[in-house]
Design a protein around this motif. Structure first.
Motif, PDB file in Angstrom:
ATOM      1  N   VAL A 154       0.757  -1.192   0.080  1.00  0.00           N
ATOM      2  CA  VAL A 154      -0.053  -0.123   0.023  1.00  0.00           C
ATOM      3  C   VAL A 154       0.856   1.304  -0.113  1.00  0.00           C
ATOM      4  CG1 VAL A 154      -1.552   1.178   1.230  1.00  0.00           C
ATOM      5  CG2 VAL A 154      -1.848  -1.178   1.220  1.00  0.00           C
ATOM      6  N   PHE A 155       1.976   1.138   0.490  1.00  0.00           N
ATOM      7  CA  PHE A 155       2.948   2.251   0.898  1.00  0.00           C
ATOM      8  C   PHE A 155       3.496   2.546  -0.556  1.00  0.00           C
ATOM      9  CE2 PHE A 155       7.480   3.716   1.107  1.00  0.00           C
ATOM     10  CZ  PHE A 155       7.240   4.813   1.807  1.00  0.00           C
ATOM     11  N   GLY A 156       3.653   1.335  -1.385  1.00  0.00           N
ATOM     12  CA  GLY A 156       4.356   1.724  -2.776  1.00  0.00           C
ATOM     13  C   GLY A 156       3.156   2.028  -3.777  1.00  0.00           C
ATOM     14  N   ALA A 157       2.101   1.789  -3.630  1.00  0.00           N
ATOM     15  CA  ALA A 157       0.874   2.106  -4.471  1.00  0.00           C
ATOM     16  C   ALA A 157       0.663   3.381  -4.622  1.00  0.00           C
ATOM     17  CB  ALA A 157      -0.465   1.520  -3.818  1.00  0.00           C
ATOM     18  N   ALA A 158       1.020   4.413  -3.847  1.00  0.00           N
ATOM     19  CA  ALA A 158       1.075   5.886  -3.810  1.00  0.00           C
ATOM     20  C   ALA A 158       1.969   6.248  -5.075  1.00  0.00           C
ATOM     21  CB  ALA A 158       1.453   6.478  -2.588  1.00  0.00           C
ATOM     22  N   ASN A 164     -12.564  -2.965  13.316  1.00  0.00           N
ATOM     23  CA  ASN A 164     -13.701  -2.507  13.252  1.00  0.00           C
ATOM     24  C   ASN A 164     -14.400  -2.920  11.921  1.00  0.00           C
ATOM     25  OD1 ASN A 164     -11.932   0.305  14.310  1.00  0.00           O
ATOM     26  ND2 ASN A 164     -13.289  -0.891  15.806  1.00  0.00           N
ATOM     27  N   ILE A 165     -13.869  -2.798  10.810  1.00  0.00           N
ATOM     28  CA  ILE A 165     -14.680  -2.945   9.735  1.00  0.00           C
ATOM     29  C   ILE A 165     -13.987  -3.939   8.786  1.00  0.00           C
ATOM     30  CG2 ILE A 165     -15.758  -0.562   9.644  1.00  0.00           C
ATOM     31  CD1 ILE A 165     -13.695   0.162   7.625  1.00  0.00           C
ATOM     32  N   GLY A 166     -12.932  -4.588   9.187  1.00  0.00           N
ATOM     33  CA  GLY A 166     -12.480  -5.768   8.327  1.00  0.00           C
ATOM     34  C   GLY A 166     -11.748  -5.174   7.089  1.00  0.00           C
ATOM     35  N   TRP A 167     -11.546  -5.984   5.928  1.00  0.00           N
ATOM     36  CA  TRP A 167     -10.884  -5.624   4.991  1.00  0.00           C
ATOM     37  C   TRP A 167     -11.104  -4.001   4.235  1.00  0.00           C
ATOM     38  CZ3 TRP A 167     -13.043  -4.615   0.338  1.00  0.00           C
ATOM     39  CH2 TRP A 167     -14.262  -4.860  -0.062  1.00  0.00           C
ATOM     40  N   VAL A 168     -12.495  -3.697   4.494  1.00  0.00           N
ATOM     41  CA  VAL A 168     -12.579  -2.268   3.983  1.00  0.00           C
ATOM     42  C   VAL A 168     -11.741  -1.258   4.454  1.00  0.00           C
ATOM     43  CG1 VAL A 168     -14.477  -0.701   4.114  1.00  0.00           C
ATOM     44  CG2 VAL A 168     -15.124  -2.962   3.937  1.00  0.00           C
ATOM     45  N   ALA A 169     -11.222  -1.618   5.778  1.00  0.00           N
ATOM     46  CA  ALA A 169     -10.338  -0.631   6.434  1.00  0.00           C
ATOM     47  C   ALA A 169      -8.920  -0.551   5.710  1.00  0.00           C
ATOM     48  CB  ALA A 169      -9.870  -0.877   7.781  1.00  0.00           C
ATOM     49  N   ALA A 170      -8.778  -1.658   5.118  1.00  0.00           N
ATOM     50  CA  ALA A 170      -7.367  -1.720   4.428  1.00  0.00           C
ATOM     51  C   ALA A 170      -7.701  -0.901   2.783  1.00  0.00           C
ATOM     52  CB  ALA A 170      -6.637  -2.985   3.920  1.00  0.00           C
ATOM     53  N   LEU A 171      -8.975  -1.021   2.390  1.00  0.00           N
ATOM     54  CA  LEU A 171      -9.301  -0.336   1.285  1.00  0.00           C
ATOM     55  C   LEU A 171      -9.131   1.121   1.184  1.00  0.00           C
ATOM     56  CD1 LEU A 171     -10.275  -0.710  -1.696  1.00  0.00           C
ATOM     57  CD2 LEU A 171     -12.490  -0.937  -0.891  1.00  0.00           C
ATOM     58  N   LEU A 172      -9.744   1.499   2.379  1.00  0.00           N
ATOM     59  CA  LEU A 172      -9.987   3.050   2.444  1.00  0.00           C
ATOM     60  C   LEU A 172      -8.368   3.453   2.788  1.00  0.00           C
ATOM     61  CD1 LEU A 172     -12.889   3.272   5.071  1.00  0.00           C
ATOM     62  CD2 LEU A 172     -12.837   3.957   2.458  1.00  0.00           C
ATOM     63  N   LEU A 173      -7.623   2.782   3.421  1.00  0.00           N
ATOM     64  CA  LEU A 173      -6.030   3.098   3.480  1.00  0.00           C
ATOM     65  C   LEU A 173      -5.546   3.457   2.102  1.00  0.00           C
ATOM     66  CD1 LEU A 173      -3.816   3.757   5.596  1.00  0.00           C
ATOM     67  CD2 LEU A 173      -3.294   1.278   5.642  1.00  0.00           C
ATOM     68  N   LEU A 174      -5.760   2.402   1.348  1.00  0.00           N
ATOM     69  CA  LEU A 174      -5.233   2.366   0.173  1.00  0.00           C
ATOM     70  C   LEU A 174      -5.833   3.769  -0.888  1.00  0.00           C
ATOM     71  CD1 LEU A 174      -3.799   0.998  -2.443  1.00  0.00           C
ATOM     72  CD2 LEU A 174      -5.712  -0.165  -2.950  1.00  0.00           C
ATOM     73  N   VAL A 175      -6.998   3.933  -0.594  1.00  0.00           N
ATOM     74  CA  VAL A 175      -7.596   5.136  -1.383  1.00  0.00           C
ATOM     75  C   VAL A 175      -6.867   6.301  -0.974  1.00  0.00           C
ATOM     76  CG1 VAL A 175      -9.737   6.663  -1.523  1.00  0.00           C
ATOM     77  CG2 VAL A 175      -9.679   4.045  -1.851  1.00  0.00           C
ATOM     78  N   LEU A 176      -6.687   6.583   0.305  1.00  0.00           N
ATOM     79  CA  LEU A 176      -6.006   7.783   1.026  1.00  0.00           C
ATOM     80  C   LEU A 176      -4.648   8.041   0.528  1.00  0.00           C
ATOM     81  CD1 LEU A 176      -8.139   8.062   4.393  1.00  0.00           C
ATOM     82  CD2 LEU A 176      -8.418   9.129   2.511  1.00  0.00           C
ATOM     83  N   ARG A 177      -3.988   6.790   0.655  1.00  0.00           N
ATOM     84  CA  ARG A 177      -2.622   6.627   0.260  1.00  0.00           C
ATOM     85  C   ARG A 177      -2.510   7.205  -1.288  1.00  0.00           C
ATOM     86  NH1 ARG A 177       2.314   7.679   1.553  1.00  0.00           N
ATOM     87  NH2 ARG A 177       3.955   6.340   0.723  1.00  0.00           N
ATOM     88  N   ALA A 231      -4.334   9.219  -2.860  1.00  0.00           N
ATOM     89  CA  ALA A 231      -4.441  10.645  -2.625  1.00  0.00           C
ATOM     90  C   ALA A 231      -3.270  11.150  -2.497  1.00  0.00           C
ATOM     91  CB  ALA A 231      -5.660  10.834  -1.921  1.00  0.00           C
ATOM     92  N   GLN A 232      -2.422  10.763  -1.448  1.00  0.00           N
ATOM     93  CA  GLN A 232      -1.171  11.235  -0.985  1.00  0.00           C
ATOM     94  C   GLN A 232      -0.337  11.268  -2.188  1.00  0.00           C
ATOM     95  OE1 GLN A 232       0.008   8.999   2.413  1.00  0.00           O
ATOM     96  NE2 GLN A 232      -0.152  10.972   3.593  1.00  0.00           N
ATOM     97  N   GLY A 233      -0.233  10.427  -2.711  1.00  0.00           N
ATOM     98  CA  GLY A 233       0.572  10.044  -3.923  1.00  0.00           C
ATOM     99  C   GLY A 233       0.283  11.108  -5.047  1.00  0.00           C
ATOM    100  N   PHE A 234      -0.952  10.990  -5.401  1.00  0.00           N
ATOM    101  CA  PHE A 234      -1.489  12.241  -6.517  1.00  0.00           C
ATOM    102  C   PHE A 234      -1.071  13.717  -6.099  1.00  0.00           C
ATOM    103  CE2 PHE A 234      -4.596  14.957  -8.043  1.00  0.00           C
ATOM    104  CZ  PHE A 234      -4.741  14.566  -9.328  1.00  0.00           C
ATOM    105  N   ALA A 235      -0.941  13.999  -4.905  1.00  0.00           N
ATOM    106  CA  ALA A 235      -0.591  15.362  -4.466  1.00  0.00           C
ATOM    107  C   ALA A 235       0.798  15.425  -4.566  1.00  0.00           C
ATOM    108  CB  ALA A 235      -1.282  15.641  -2.954  1.00  0.00           C
ATOM    109  N   LEU A 236       1.490  14.551  -4.007  1.00  0.00           N
ATOM    110  CA  LEU A 236       3.038  14.648  -3.980  1.00  0.00           C
ATOM    111  C   LEU A 236       3.579  14.754  -5.584  1.00  0.00           C
ATOM    112  CD1 LEU A 236       5.458  15.109  -2.448  1.00  0.00           C
ATOM    113  CD2 LEU A 236       5.885  12.866  -2.043  1.00  0.00           C
TER     114      LEU A 236
END
Length: 460
Positions: free
Chosen positions: A67-71, A117-130, A132-137
């Motif tokens: 996920v870190f590299g996905a950005a 709290n919400i299972g695999w959806v948590a990892a998906l949301l983390l990926l989406v925001l990550r 967005a971080q990469g897009f901005a940088l």
């Protein structure tokens, strides 16, 4: 009485002061890299446990790194979008937009529910925001570099170009210092001050929330900028292109490829020193993939000491590059990076005396971060100098961020795999760095010096 025809200060075109240029280019990249480092630290320390739990710690770590590299994949997209608008409408608005995007994404990471709290959806949301971080940088770095270099005095482009680069070490120090402070305030029951229940429950979120404060400061500075004379000249000359990316690919493909490979060794070194070393340094000697067994706190303090040298040599590289040229300096530094990769086993293998192991590790970090500063500093001038004013944002941003896929996106993942393959011995990781250094050296040898390139009136 005759009338004077001399322009008055009231009618003179507004200009950015030196202090404003340096502050605006520095503070934005500091915030952007702070946000990135906050994620990088959590990717090692928190996310494998909270977002990718499993029976195999190495698999959890690799998922976190993925996920870190996905950005990095999102960064070229950000480079294209922000570069397009930066070359068509100016640098200021794109810099404000990139900063807001990164700040909002980082703040929201601090608000995410976890796997519990919400299972695999948590990892998906983390990926989406990550992403967005990469897009901005992807849009941030090139815009900041252009603000610095397009407003630089004659003969000092590389020196001014080091200020956005200085945001990387400053962001690292601020982010990791804040993690350390939170760890000390939330000590573990056994006294290790590492990953306490409180830290895992909410303490890790604080650095992500703190980014909002830094973004407000950055916006205040950047909104005071005026467009550089360089861009205004291109606009008045009618040289603005409708599709800058097409112009870059059609007329500047060679420069794009060379710029991409100029950054390759820098990116790999950067992420090995900041992300992979944290995993290797803190892994237990009896772990499935053994490391050196330092506590998180001790190792991050050692990293911060090394990053001080990163900052110093980033600044020192600018005047040297202005004097002897970017190409000559980078050829020597890249050769040193190749040698450094061959020395991994000299510095990183555990010794009989733990103090000697620590001294070697600290020497490794200082040596590596010194090379990082010397290679990263001149890039703030070198990559923009490859392209003319009306496609400079797009060209430099795409080269910088495509290299992030080839280098940064896969570096932590490849390094962990090679570390595993070596059974805990990091020699293959060093070979990987040396090979990337050879590719960068070839690109530099095939290039020409850009120090005396016409910059202000260079139009397609």
């Amino acid at each position: 009485m005759s009338q004077s025809t001399t322009s008055t200060p009231a009618t003179a075109a507004p200009v950015n002061s030196r202090t404003r240029v340096i502050t605006a280019s520095l503070i934005g990249t500091t915030i952007e890299f702070y946000d990135f480092y906050a994620y990088a630290t959590a990717a090692v320390l928190v996310f494998p446990t909270l977002f990718f739990p499993g029976t195999d710690p190495t698999a959890s770590l690799l998922s976190s790194f993925a996920v870190f590299g996905a950005a990095m994949v999102a960064r070229p997209i950000g480079a294209i979008v922000f570069g397009h608008f930066g070359d068509k409408f100016g640098r200021k608005a794109t810099l404000v937009a990139s900063l807001l995007t990164m700040g909002i994404a980082t703040f929201l990471i601090g608000c995410l529910p976890t796997f519990e709290n919400i299972g695999w959806v948590a990892a998906l949301l983390l990926l989406v925001l990550r992403l967005a971080q990469g897009f901005a940088l992807g849009g941030e770095w090139s815009g900041a570099a252009l603000v610095a270099t397009e407003n630089a005095p004659q003969g000092k482009r590389a020196w001014y170009g080091t200020f956005p680069q200085l945001g990387a070490p400053l962001g690292f120090i601020i982010a990791n210092s804040l993690f350390l402070i939170i760890n000390f305030l939330l000590p573990h029951a056994d006294g290790t001050a590492q990953r306490s229940p409180e830290f895992l429950a909410w303490g890790w979120r604080v650095p992500f929330w703190f980014s909002a404060v830094m973004v407000i400061i950055g916006l205040w500075v950047r909104l005071k900028l005026v467009e550089s004379k360089t861009f205004s000249t291109a606009e008045k000359a009618g040289a603005i292109r409708k599709f800058p990316l097409g112009e870059v690919f059609r007329r500047y493909g060679k420069q794009l490829i060379l710029g991409t490979f100029f950054m390759l060794a820098t990116y790999v070194l950067f992420y090995l020193m900041t992300v992979w070393t944290l995993s290797y340094g803190t892994a237990a000697p009896d772990a499935p993939t053994p490391g050196l067994g330092f506590t998180y706190v001790d190792f991050v303090i050692m990293q911060i000491v090394g990053v001080v040298f990163f900052g110093i040599f980033t600044l020192l590289s600018g005047p040297v590059a202005d004097t002897i040229g970017r190409r000559k300096l980078l050829i020597w530094v890249t050769a040193a990076i190749i040698v450094f990769g061959a020395l991994f086993t000299v510095f990183l293998l555990p010794q009989g005396d733990p103090k000697f192991t620590g001294a070697l590790m600290q020497g490794f970090l200082i040596f590596g971060f010194t090379l990082m500063g010397a290679t990263f500093g001149p890039m703030g001038a070198l990559l923009p100098e490859l392209f003319p004013t009306n496609v400079r944002y797009t060209g430099s941003a795409v080269a910088y961020n495509v290299s992030s896929i080839l280098g940064a996106a896969v570096a932590p993942f490849i390094a962990v795999a090679l570390w595993q393959t070596g059974g805990g011995n990091p020699w293959l990781v060093g070979v990987y760095l040396s090979v990337m250094g050879v590719l960068t050296l070839i690109a530099l040898l095939l290039s020409q010096e850009t120090k005396d390139t016409a910059y202000e009136d260079n139009l397609t």
